[in-house]
Every structure is written in C-alpha cells, then in structure tokens.
Design an enzyme around this catalytic site. Structure first.
Site, PDB file in Angstrom:
ATOM      1  N   HIS A 109      19.287  25.653   1.708  1.00 45.42           N
ATOM      2  CA  HIS A 109      19.140  27.047   0.784  1.00 45.42           C
ATOM      3  C   HIS A 109      19.040  28.858   1.494  1.00 45.42           C
ATOM      4  CE1 HIS A 109      17.186  29.495  -2.714  1.00 45.42           C
ATOM      5  NE2 HIS A 109      16.239  29.290  -2.293  1.00 45.42           N
TER       6      HIS A 109
ATOM      7  N   ASP B 297      20.740  34.141 -10.064  1.00 40.83           N
ATOM      8  CA  ASP B 297      19.596  34.863  -9.161  1.00 40.83           C
ATOM      9  C   ASP B 297      19.935  35.832  -8.172  1.00 40.83           C
ATOM     10  OD1 ASP B 297      19.595  33.414  -7.624  1.00 40.83           O
ATOM     11  OD2 ASP B 297      17.921  31.664  -8.444  1.00 40.83           O
TER      12      ASP B 297
ATOM     13  N   GLY C  86      16.852  22.500 -14.195  1.00 42.30           N
ATOM     14  CA  GLY C  86      17.955  23.401 -14.955  1.00 42.30           C
ATOM     15  C   GLY C  86      16.937  24.577 -15.579  1.00 42.30           C
ATOM     16  N   GLY C  87      16.546  25.312 -15.464  1.00 44.14           N
ATOM     17  CA  GLY C  87      15.851  26.256 -16.016  1.00 44.14           C
ATOM     18  C   GLY C  87      16.496  27.813 -15.450  1.00 44.14           C
ATOM     19  N   THR C  88      16.874  27.881 -14.561  1.00 38.52           N
ATOM     20  CA  THR C  88      17.610  28.829 -13.559  1.00 38.52           C
ATOM     21  C   THR C  88      19.207  29.418 -14.836  1.00 38.52           C
ATOM     22  OG1 THR C  88      16.679  28.573 -11.425  1.00 38.52           O
ATOM     23  CG2 THR C  88      18.847  30.126 -11.584  1.00 38.52           C
TER      24      THR C  88
ATOM     25  N   LYS D 283      15.933  36.959 -11.805  1.00 33.01           N
ATOM     26  CA  LYS D 283      14.920  35.876 -12.623  1.00 33.01           C
ATOM     27  C   LYS D 283      13.836  36.570 -12.156  1.00 33.01           C
ATOM     28  CE  LYS D 283      15.320  32.045 -10.023  1.00 33.01           C
ATOM     29  NZ  LYS D 283      15.544  31.011  -9.464  1.00 33.01           N
TER      30      LYS D 283
ATOM     31  N   ASP E 143       0.992  -1.282   0.275  1.00 31.58           N
ATOM     32  CA  ASP E 143       0.051   0.176   0.111  1.00 31.58           C
ATOM     33  C   ASP E 143       1.098   1.212  -0.199  1.00 31.58           C
ATOM     34  OD1 ASP E 143       0.873   0.228   3.175  1.00 31.58           O
ATOM     35  OD2 ASP E 143      -1.099   0.088   3.444  1.00 31.58           O
ATOM     36  N   GLY E 144       2.432   0.972   0.151  1.00 30.12           N
ATOM     37  CA  GLY E 144       3.616   2.271   0.042  1.00 30.12           C
ATOM     38  C   GLY E 144       3.211   2.866   1.326  1.00 30.12           C
ATOM     39  N   GLU E 145       3.506   2.180   2.426  1.00 33.50           N
ATOM     40  CA  GLU E 145       3.506   2.371   3.991  1.00 33.50           C
ATOM     41  C   GLU E 145       5.045   1.675   3.629  1.00 33.50           C
ATOM     42  OE1 GLU E 145       1.438   0.902   6.362  1.00 33.50           O
ATOM     43  OE2 GLU E 145      -0.887   2.345   6.950  1.00 33.50           O
TER      44      GLU E 145
HETATM   45  C1  R5P Z   1      16.540  28.884  -6.187  1.00 30.95           C
HETATM   46  O1  R5P Z   1      16.225  30.260  -5.757  1.00 30.95           O
HETATM   47  C2  R5P Z   1      18.113  27.947  -6.558  1.00 30.95           C
HETATM   48  O2  R5P Z   1      18.779  28.967  -5.690  1.00 30.95           O
HETATM   49  C3  R5P Z   1      18.108  27.773  -7.381  1.00 30.95           C
HETATM   50  O3  R5P Z   1      18.181  28.519  -8.642  1.00 30.95           O
HETATM   51  C4  R5P Z   1      16.889  26.769  -7.963  1.00 30.95           C
HETATM   52  O4  R5P Z   1      16.023  26.270  -7.052  1.00 30.95           O
HETATM   53  C5  R5P Z   1      17.263  25.683  -9.573  1.00 30.95           C
HETATM   54  O5  R5P Z   1      16.094  25.345  -9.497  1.00 30.95           O
HETATM   55  P1  R5P Z   1      15.821  24.558 -11.353  1.00 30.95           P
HETATM   56  O6  R5P Z   1      17.437  23.797 -11.816  1.00 30.95           O
HETATM   57  O7  R5P Z   1      14.969  24.308 -11.553  1.00 30.95           O
HETATM   58  O8  R5P Z   1      15.965  25.836 -12.042  1.00 30.95           O
END
Ligand code: R5P
Length: 307
Positions: free
Chosen positions: A132, A171, A226-228, A194, A40-42
């Site tokens: 973070h 950022d 990897g979007g940032t 950003k 069940d995932g437990e």
């Molecule tokens: C956000 O402020 C963190 O420092 C990273 O820049 C961010 O979490 C990276 O996330 P992603 O790779 O999805 O853009």
C-alpha cells in the site's frame, strides 16, 4: 523455470494454492508443513526438513489478518530453529500496510510493528506485491523485494474496447497507479479526492479530470469493503461518466459489504490478482496469477545468494 537446488518453499495456510503454484514454477515440492489449531485458539505448526536450505515462507496476511500473521511468525521461527540457512517471508498481501503512519497521538505504527515481528521471528528479507505505501521499504528493518503486479492488470485490461475511456484513481493515493495504467492504455486519467469516515464508509469529495460521457476504468491497489470504489463510481456518474465501470486492483480482500456493493455497482469487468485466496462469498472476478512473478523474484534472490 527449472529446479532451484537448495531452495525451500513453505506454504502457510492462508493461501496454499498460491504457494504450490510458485513452487511448481520453481520446480520444487513445497516443504511438508502442518498447522493445527488448539481448542484455546493457539496455533501449533511443524515444518519438514529445511536444514541448510534457503527457505521462502509464503503467507499473505489477509483476513483474518492477526491469525495469518501469527501463523507466519511461528512458521518463520520454526524454519530458523530447524536450521534453514536463510529465511525470507513472502507476504504477497501485507496486512497492516495501510497503517504506515500515525495520524494522531496515541496510535501505533502498525506496519512497523508487523515488519519488526517478522524480522524478530527469523525473516532476513521480505517479498511483497504492490504494498500500500510507497514508503514500505523505509518501514522495514530488512531489505524488501517489491514485486509489481501492475503489468498483469494492464495486460488483463488490454485494449479497453469501443467507447471513450478514462482511468480513474478512486483516491489520491492511487494517482500514480492510474496515470501509469492510463499511459499504458493510451487514455486520459482522472482522480477522486476521498475522505475516510470509518472502516467501511468513505466520502468522495472532489473529482479532478474530465469523465463526461466516458467509461471509467477504476484502478486501486486493493478492494476491501468496496466503499472507496462505490463512492468514486457515484462521483464519476454525478460528473457525467457512464455507469458500470471496469474495476481493477491487485489485492481483492472483499470484506464485509464488498460483494453487495460490487453487486450494485455491476462493473463490466472486475480484475484482481491471486495475492489472496478468494474469499468464500466474494464477487465473481477475473483473477490473474502473481505466481510467475513471485517465482522469478525468489529465483533471483536465491541465485544471488548461491556461491
Ligand atoms: C486506501 O487508501 C486503499 O488504497 C484503498 O482505496 C482502500 O483501502 C480500499 O478500502 P475499501 O474498499 O474498504 O474502501
């Protein structure tokens, strides 16, 4: 580092290799631990003898974050119930750390929820690596040992080599990190402003600093989708920076489109640490181990608690 009598290392299933490496540095064998998943995932966990021991449960709460978090809670409680004299949660990557504030009414303070849950389950202290938010300690109800892996990244980057370099914060949250790395490498720093559009998409809106004709060294605390990085690298190029940056980050989550994005970005180097187990389809990266740093922090905490 030698043996540490009375110290126990419990390895969660998120990254047993790291826990084993830390235990080896401390000269102890990991406490035998079993983690089973029911249909069940437990989860069902069992820890070996820890009565009277100063126990460190090593478990990064990376993807799948909630699974690893619940497993960590169960391991902490199991240690407490088995009579450990003190239990510390060693969470090299702390999931939910990005949710350190609410941005609109109706949102939880997820970092605080996660920290409270660890404490309610038996953790009397936390050990984390490059969390973070700088305010991480303020969000924790118990003392936090913050370990920095930035020196590891700087050592790995070493001499940036021929060419004109610039360290770029992708950022504004990474500005202090970028300034620190830039000072260590003896090159200038720049920063991207950003805006996050969604979990996978960000917009790089402005670039502060001069990147023209320079090779960018992009540094961040983590790479998730990897979007940032992608957005920052594009903006650097639009401002005359050279293609193919060097990329360094403490935590390589590499979720969703990260591998494809990094494939397109084709960094000349991608440096991360082993705070997380390498994901199965992550991009090829140079990995520096935080095990010696964690072992030193744990030995310090243990010695301080031993009469
Ligand atoms: C956000 O402020 C963190 O420092 C990273 O820049 C961010 O979490 C990276 O996330 P992603 O790779 O999805 O853009």
């Amino acid at each position: 580092m030698g043996t540490a009598p009375g110290l126990g290392v419990v390895a969660g299933s998120a990254h047993p290799e790291l826990a084993r490496a830390v235990a080896a540095q401390l000269g102890v064998d990991p406490v035998p631990t079993e983690v089973e998943r029911f249909p069940d995932g437990e989860l069902h966990v069992t820890v070996g003898p820890v009565r009277g021991a100063d126990v460190y449960v090593v478990q990064p709460t990376g993807p799948p974050v909630n699974e690893h978090l619940v497993e960590l809670l169960l391991l902490l409680d199991a240690c407490r119930r088995a009579g450990a004299s003190r239990v510390t949660a060693v969470v090299p990557y702390f999931g939910y750390a990005r949710h350190d504030r609410t941005s609109r009414p109706g949102e939880p303070l997820a970092l605080r929820v996660a920290a409270d849950a660890l404490v309610a389950s038996g953790a009397s202290r936390l050990v984390v690596v490059d969390p973070h938010p700088r305010s991480f300690e303020a969000a924790s109800p118990v003392p936090v040992e913050v370990v920095s892996a930035v020196g590891l990244l700087v050592d790995a980057l070493g001499d940036p080599g021929p060419g004109r370099h610039v360290v770029v914060a992708p950022d504004l949250g990474a500005v202090r990190l970028a300034e620190h790395v830039a000072a260590a490498l003896g090159v200038p720093a720049a920063a991207v402003a950003k805006r996050r559009v969604s979990g996978t998409l960000v917009r790089a809106e402005d670039l502060l600093g001069d990147v023209r004709g320079r090779d960018a060294v992009i540094v961040d605390d983590m790479i998730a989708t990897g979007g940032t990085l992608e957005a920052a690298a594009r903006l650097v190029r639009a401002h005359g920076g050279r293609a193919n940056p060097v990329v360094a980050a403490t935590h390589g989550l590499f979720t969703g489109p990260a591998a494809a994005r990094l494939g397109t970005l084709a960094p000349t180097r991608l440096v991360v640490t082993d705070t997380l187990a390498p994901p199965p389809y992550g991009p090829p990266a140079e990995v520096r181990s935080v095990a010696p740093l964690l072992a030193r922090a744990m030995a310090r905490l243990h010695d301080a608690s031993t009469p």
